[in-house]
Design a protein around this motif. Structure first.
Motif, PDB file in Angstrom:
ATOM      1  N   TYR A 110       0.930  -0.944  -0.325  1.00  0.00           N
ATOM      2  CA  TYR A 110      -0.185   0.282   0.274  1.00  0.00           C
ATOM      3  C   TYR A 110       0.590   1.463   0.291  1.00  0.00           C
ATOM      4  O   TYR A 110       0.237   2.515  -0.865  1.00  0.00           O
ATOM      5  CB  TYR A 110      -0.271   0.160   1.165  1.00  0.00           C
ATOM      6  CG  TYR A 110      -0.810   0.567   2.677  1.00  0.00           C
ATOM      7  CD1 TYR A 110      -0.505   2.000   2.481  1.00  0.00           C
ATOM      8  CD2 TYR A 110      -0.033  -0.624   3.199  1.00  0.00           C
ATOM      9  CE1 TYR A 110       0.037   2.071   4.215  1.00  0.00           C
ATOM     10  CE2 TYR A 110       0.967   0.217   4.573  1.00  0.00           C
ATOM     11  CZ  TYR A 110       0.684   1.315   5.090  1.00  0.00           C
ATOM     12  OH  TYR A 110       0.780   1.653   6.650  1.00  0.00           O
ATOM     13  N   PHE A 155      -6.464   0.174  -5.482  1.00  0.00           N
ATOM     14  CA  PHE A 155      -5.544  -0.191  -4.058  1.00  0.00           C
ATOM     15  C   PHE A 155      -7.341  -1.251  -3.845  1.00  0.00           C
ATOM     16  O   PHE A 155      -8.543  -0.928  -3.719  1.00  0.00           O
ATOM     17  CB  PHE A 155      -6.002   0.595  -2.662  1.00  0.00           C
ATOM     18  CG  PHE A 155      -5.238   1.493  -3.305  1.00  0.00           C
ATOM     19  CD1 PHE A 155      -3.531   2.048  -2.742  1.00  0.00           C
ATOM     20  CD2 PHE A 155      -5.004   3.196  -3.540  1.00  0.00           C
ATOM     21  CE1 PHE A 155      -2.974   2.668  -2.859  1.00  0.00           C
ATOM     22  CE2 PHE A 155      -4.406   4.082  -4.055  1.00  0.00           C
ATOM     23  CZ  PHE A 155      -3.090   4.000  -2.757  1.00  0.00           C
ATOM     24  N   GLU A 182      -5.467  -2.804   1.566  1.00  0.00           N
ATOM     25  CA  GLU A 182      -4.715  -1.649   1.434  1.00  0.00           C
ATOM     26  C   GLU A 182      -4.660  -0.280   1.609  1.00  0.00           C
ATOM     27  O   GLU A 182      -4.291   0.293   2.410  1.00  0.00           O
ATOM     28  CB  GLU A 182      -4.119  -1.634  -0.262  1.00  0.00           C
ATOM     29  CG  GLU A 182      -2.919  -2.836  -0.651  1.00  0.00           C
ATOM     30  CD  GLU A 182      -3.145  -3.021  -2.031  1.00  0.00           C
ATOM     31  OE1 GLU A 182      -1.762  -4.067  -2.552  1.00  0.00           O
ATOM     32  OE2 GLU A 182      -3.335  -2.807  -3.001  1.00  0.00           O
ATOM     33  N   TRP A 183      -5.686   0.231   0.996  1.00  0.00           N
ATOM     34  CA  TRP A 183      -6.911   1.152   1.914  1.00  0.00           C
ATOM     35  C   TRP A 183      -6.931   1.930   3.180  1.00  0.00           C
ATOM     36  O   TRP A 183      -6.684   2.637   3.273  1.00  0.00           O
ATOM     37  CB  TRP A 183      -7.958   2.072   0.840  1.00  0.00           C
ATOM     38  CG  TRP A 183      -9.075   2.744   0.262  1.00  0.00           C
ATOM     39  CD1 TRP A 183      -9.494   3.683   2.062  1.00  0.00           C
ATOM     40  CD2 TRP A 183      -8.244   4.249  -0.363  1.00  0.00           C
ATOM     41  NE1 TRP A 183     -10.291   4.362   1.036  1.00  0.00           N
ATOM     42  CE2 TRP A 183      -9.318   5.222   0.112  1.00  0.00           C
ATOM     43  CE3 TRP A 183      -7.627   4.658  -0.708  1.00  0.00           C
ATOM     44  CZ2 TRP A 183      -9.074   6.289  -0.258  1.00  0.00           C
ATOM     45  CZ3 TRP A 183      -7.269   5.795  -1.533  1.00  0.00           C
ATOM     46  CH2 TRP A 183      -8.251   6.984  -0.891  1.00  0.00           C
TER      47      TRP A 183
END
Length: 470
Positions: A7, A179, A183-184
């Motif tokens: 990320y 993403f 990850e976000w």
């Protein structure tokens, strides 16, 4: 150098200069200077724009701090420089008060312990928030010597507020699709100043809940937790649109409207008013303030002293310490039993949209502080502010709404606003599957409101025992 997580690599590639390595601020050497994170990051990124904190960058930061961000023990030296005719440029949290008796504006400059400085009048037209409770920015200061008609006075002759210069909300929302959800979420947690690797997904969702009143208009919440869980950390360090009121007495003039100066109070000037240490909160005129506050929580407007109704979109966040038992659960079923009496009134509690269980979060320690890539605090704060007014998310809530077990209007309003806030945070592009919406937007919204309903039925038999499903 530690390898970047997926990320973090994506964030740097996709968002570029609006990201920062959060470790840089901790390594920059700000010492005991008490400044918000967004100010620290603003300084670091301007002197280490390539993300490299080498000796040259450290020297630049040190020189900037010494010249423009003075410590309190330098105030007499700085006043002497002003008296000698020098112009100073100081980064500080300036604010302006109106003195009607003397028909003047008084500027407060904390680093100089100055509360009676003057100001060039057109600056108030350009930056009206100076009349609120303080704006961080760079001020140019001069000294006006005394003459027969007036005393000597420091003058704020120019001002530039700290603000992010690059904000494209459409681009921010579009690039969410780069993403995966985890990850976000990690990127958001890091941007808040926490280390996402040290928190479980449920705990991460609790942390993100703290952002909901910043990204969604008129969300009212209370977080209950023991001391040391970092309840006020985000509000102190992330957004210039949030105002923290720490314990003590609150006045109707400061919160709503000052009838003498005809200035709107905190609720009209900020996105969020945060009452820290709410267990010690008191009001100078409880009957008036609580009545007006309950009306505002319900309607989004208030009036005081015969003034016309004033519309506002600010949310209310209350942070309070409560005792836990040996299992780290609340000691009392009545979560409000050790809080001020007005917080235990069911008419007030019902107007709160959600209760955040801060007792499920760990105490803050060094390993929980972010040391990776995240959005710059001033940029992220502006994104949250910008998304407050962005339309379309409530339609997503209506489209995917599957709640059951209640038809109470306040329950519906609360869950809709909370779910809209989670949707803005996690799916700002509006691209969300029904399954993800139910799990990450609707479920946490329902749980927040369910705790409110549980307290209402416990405290007042007029409130039925409701179980909200999703």
């Amino acid at each position: 150098m530690t390898a970047l997580n997926p990320y973090e690599q994506k964030a740097q590639q996709v968002f570029g200069e609006v990201c920062v390595n959060k470790a840089l601020v901790q390594q920059a050497g700000f010492g005991t200077r008490s400044i918000p994170t967004f100010v620290s990051e603003w300084i670091v990124t301007r002197h280490a724009p390539d993300g490299i904190l080498d000796d040259l960058a450290r020297d630049k930061i040190r020189n900037f701090l010494n010249k423009h961000l003075p410590t309190r023990d330098q105030k007499q030296q700085l006043k002497a420089q002003l008296k000698n005719g020098e112009t100073l440029t100081i980064l500080d949290q300036y604010n302006v008060a109106v003195d009607l008796k003397k028909d003047q504006h008084d500027v407060t400059i904390p680093s100089l312990d100055e509360k009676k400085a003057g100001i060039v009048e057109h600056l108030l037209e350009l930056y009206p928030l100076l009349l609120g409770d303080g704006v961080w920015g760079v001020g140019k200061l001069n000294y006006q010597p005394p003459d027969k008609s007036r005393d000597g006075q420091i003058i704020l002759s120019d001002f530039r507020p700290m603000q992010n210069s690059t904000l494209d909300l459409d681009l921010f929302c579009e690039r969410r699709s780069e993403f995966a959800l985890d990850e976000w979420r990690d990127l958001l947690i890091s941007s808040m100043g926490y280390n996402p690797e040290k928190y479980s997904i449920p705990q991460q969702m609790h942390l993100l809940t703290r952002l909901v009143p910043l990204i969604q208009e008129r969300v009212n919440m209370i977080e209950l937790a023991p001391k040391g869980t970092g309840k006020s950390f985000v509000f102190l360090n992330l957004s210039r649109y949030a105002r923290l009121v720490s314990g003590g007495k609150v006045t109707a003039a400061g919160l709503f409207y000052n009838n003498n100066t005809r200035q709107v109070g905190l609720l009209g000037n900020y996105d969020l008013v945060v009452f820290d240490e709410a267990q010690s909160l008191s009001f100078d005129n409880p009957g008036e303030i609580i009545g007006v506050l309950k009306d505002y929580l319900e309607s989004g407007s208030f009036s005081r002293g015969g003034t016309q109704k004033i519309e506002a979109s600010a949310g209310i966040m209350m942070l309070a310490n409560i005792p836990l038992d040996e299992y780290q659960r609340p000691r009392h079923r009545n979560l409000f039993s050790e809080l001020p009496a007005f917080l235990g009134e069911t008419a007030f509690i019902d107007r709160i949209h959600g209760i955040l269980p801060g007792w499920e979060l760990p105490r803050i320690k060094n390993s929980l502080i972010a040391t990776g890539i995240g959005f710059k605090a001033d940029y992220f704060g502006d994104v949250l502010h910008g998304l407050r007014h962005r339309a379309g998310y409530e339609q997503i809530v209506i489209q995917h709404n599957t709640i059951s077990g209640t038809n109470d209007t306040r329950d519906t309003i609360a869950i809709t606003r909370l779910a809209s806030g989670f949707c803005k945070l996690l799916f700002p592009d509006g691209l969300v599957s029904p399954e993800d919406f139910r799990e990450y937007c609707l479920k946490p919204a329902v749980q927040l409101r369910q705790r409110v309903r549980d307290q209402l039925s416990l405290l007042d038999p007029e409130y039925s025992d409701v179980s909200i499903g999703w």
